[in-house]
Design a protein around this motif. Structure first.
Motif, mmCIF file in Angstrom:
data_model
loop_
_atom_site.group_PDB
_atom_site.id
_atom_site.type_symbol
_atom_site.label_atom_id
_atom_site.label_comp_id
_atom_site.label_asym_id
_atom_site.label_seq_id
_atom_site.Cartn_x
_atom_site.Cartn_y
_atom_site.Cartn_z
ATOM 1 N N VAL A 91 0.841 -1.196 0.000
ATOM 2 C CA VAL A 91 0.000 0.000 0.000
ATOM 3 C C VAL A 91 0.872 1.240 0.000
ATOM 4 O O VAL A 91 1.843 1.333 0.761
ATOM 5 C CB VAL A 91 -0.933 0.025 1.230
ATOM 6 N N ILE A 92 0.528 2.193 -0.856
ATOM 7 C CA ILE A 92 1.190 3.499 -0.887
ATOM 8 C C ILE A 92 0.180 4.549 -0.443
ATOM 9 O O ILE A 92 -0.914 4.638 -1.006
ATOM 10 C CB ILE A 92 1.720 3.839 -2.290
ATOM 11 N N ILE A 93 0.551 5.338 0.567
ATOM 12 C CA ILE A 93 -0.325 6.385 1.079
ATOM 13 C C ILE A 93 0.264 7.733 0.687
ATOM 14 O O ILE A 93 1.371 8.080 1.098
ATOM 15 C CB ILE A 93 -0.488 6.299 2.600
ATOM 16 N N SER A 94 -0.495 8.461 -0.107
ATOM 17 C CA SER A 94 -0.042 9.760 -0.609
ATOM 18 C C SER A 94 -0.846 10.872 0.046
ATOM 19 O O SER A 94 -2.007 10.693 0.405
ATOM 20 C CB SER A 94 -0.211 9.813 -2.133
ATOM 21 N N GLY A 95 -0.213 12.042 0.197
ATOM 22 C CA GLY A 95 -0.955 13.162 0.764
ATOM 23 C C GLY A 95 -0.055 14.261 1.270
ATOM 24 O O GLY A 95 1.180 14.164 1.218
ATOM 25 N N LEU A 96 -0.684 15.299 1.780
ATOM 26 C CA LEU A 96 0.046 16.446 2.305
ATOM 27 C C LEU A 96 0.747 16.088 3.606
ATOM 28 O O LEU A 96 0.363 15.146 4.304
ATOM 29 C CB LEU A 96 -0.918 17.606 2.541
ATOM 30 N N THR A 97 1.751 16.853 3.945
ATOM 31 C CA THR A 97 2.444 16.664 5.210
ATOM 32 C C THR A 97 1.498 16.928 6.374
ATOM 33 O O THR A 97 0.767 17.916 6.379
ATOM 34 C CB THR A 97 3.654 17.611 5.300
ATOM 35 N N GLY A 98 1.530 16.034 7.353
ATOM 36 C CA GLY A 98 0.705 16.226 8.542
ATOM 37 C C GLY A 98 -0.687 15.632 8.473
ATOM 38 O O GLY A 98 -1.499 15.865 9.378
ATOM 39 N N THR A 99 -0.992 14.862 7.426
ATOM 40 C CA THR A 99 -2.330 14.270 7.303
ATOM 41 C C THR A 99 -2.417 12.895 7.967
ATOM 42 O O THR A 99 -3.475 12.269 7.943
ATOM 43 C CB THR A 99 -2.738 14.141 5.827
ATOM 44 N N GLY A 100 -1.329 12.411 8.552
ATOM 45 C CA GLY A 100 -1.363 11.149 9.284
ATOM 46 C C GLY A 100 -1.089 9.930 8.435
ATOM 47 O O GLY A 100 -1.565 8.833 8.750
ATOM 48 N N LYS A 101 -0.297 10.090 7.375
ATOM 49 C CA LYS A 101 -0.011 8.965 6.469
ATOM 50 C C LYS A 101 0.758 7.863 7.191
ATOM 51 O O LYS A 101 0.402 6.692 7.118
ATOM 52 C CB LYS A 101 0.786 9.465 5.258
ATOM 53 N N THR A 102 1.823 8.249 7.851
ATOM 54 C CA THR A 102 2.653 7.260 8.538
ATOM 55 C C THR A 102 1.952 6.730 9.786
ATOM 56 O O THR A 102 2.027 5.539 10.099
ATOM 57 C CB THR A 102 4.004 7.878 8.938
ATOM 58 N N ARG A 103 1.237 7.610 10.445
ATOM 59 C CA ARG A 103 0.644 7.226 11.732
ATOM 60 C C ARG A 103 -0.435 6.165 11.590
ATOM 61 O O ARG A 103 -0.608 5.337 12.490
ATOM 62 C CB ARG A 103 0.054 8.466 12.411
#
Length: 323
Positions: A91-103
């Motif tokens: 799975v690849i999670i894309s998005g703006l910084t601070g949107t909780g992708k890694t979390r």
């Protein structure tokens, strides 16, 4: 706290000391006991109504658990993330910084941690100077005559050993690649991209293997290994090629709902409900035969057949329109 599952209830012929019974925890360490499961036979003997036990196991969702940890994602995002992991495994999670992708990946890992077990995830920060797979898989040093192993290589071997030694009770293992497009994914992740589409053999491993230079053996990825990558799209990163997008399930996180963030979420969830949620997620990931991502075409056809018949075929009609 200890989680108790009452089953195979029996009475000793004569009284025994606590220390004489094998398998019981050290009484000094006991602080409390949560009742997770009661077999009907034991319930009858103890006078417990199973309806009361079921009411205590509230229907906790992944989204509720994430919110209790301070991260409120749209429900459809959590559903997409979980279904993508269960079906694709990459799975690849894309998005703006601070949107909780890694979390979102770390929260799932925290939920599925097993006390007394080895670490179930590895967190890797991608560097811009990664030009090949040496940083991930290691390399053979001809001067020393030995292979330089990496943390990821050892982690994959642990996942393989767990899957082979615990056929029906293996744990899921997660590889989290943070900022994975800071370098060309097609360069440092080439071996993985090739074998992920090779299919699965009868044991559940990938049909093709990663060949390690200078070593006589090779590595096939086990079905209990999941890969999650996070990406930011800006001037410091690289775009993905169709080859990468074809092998991964891509989820986009863009919107941040500040009103939901400011609203209070229930932070003190019942431990019994959390344990029940963990158990259900683990059972669902393992599947009926404990093979995780290794699903046969017959199993997929069976699910699709049930899906087409559900609600008189309405879901199937919606799926065809979306397709």
């Amino acid at each position: 706290f200890y989680v108790a599952r009452l089953e195979n209830f029996k009475q000793f012929e004569k009284p025994r000391k606590y220390s004489d019974v094998e398998g019981l925890p050290d009484p000094v360490e006991i602080r409390g006991v949560y009742l997770l499961e009661v077999s009907p036979d034991v319930a009858n003997k103890l006078g417990i109504r199973l309806e009361q036990v079921e009411l205590k196991l509230m229907k906790l969702k992944l989204n509720d658990y994430f919110a209790s940890r301070g991260y409120k994602y749209p429900e459809h995002i959590v559903s997409q993330f979980y279904v993508a992991l269960k079906t694709k495994g990459f799975v690849i999670i894309s998005g703006l910084t601070g949107t909780g992708k890694t979390r979102i990946a770390q929260l799932l890992v925290d939920l599925l941690k097993q006390s007394g077990k080895s670490i179930n995830h590895i967190f890797l920060t991608v560097r811009p100077d990664w030009r090949d797979s040496k940083s991930l898989l290691g390399y053979f040093n001809p001067l020393l005559g030995e292979y330089h192993r990496t943390e990821l290589l050892n982690f994959i071997r642990r996942a393989i050993e767990d899957y082979e030694n615990n056929p029906m009770a293996a744990q899921p293992y997660f590889v989290i690649l943070d900022e994975m497009n800071l370098a060309h994914v097609e360069y440092y992740f080439a071996e993985f991209l090739s074998i992920l589409e090779s299919g699965r053999d009868e044991k559940g491993f990938t049909k093709e293997a990663i060949k390690l230079q200078g070593l006589p053996y090779e590595i096939k990825l086990p079905p209990n290994l999941y890969i999650v990558g996070t990406v930011n799209m800006d001037e410091t990163t690289y775009s993905f090629s169709p080859k990468v997008l074809d092998r991964a399930f891509v989820i986009e996180l863009h919107d941040v709902d500040l009103e939901k963030y400011l609203s209070k979420a229930k932070s003190n969830l019942d431990e019994l409900a959390i344990e029940d949620l963990k158990k259900k997620v683990l059972e669902d990931l393992r599947g009926e035969n404990g093979r995780f991502l290794a699903c046969s075409k017959e199993e997929i056809n069976k699910v699709m057949d049930e899906f087409s018949k559900n609600s008189n075929g309405k879901y199937w009609e919606v799926l065809e329109k979306l397709n």
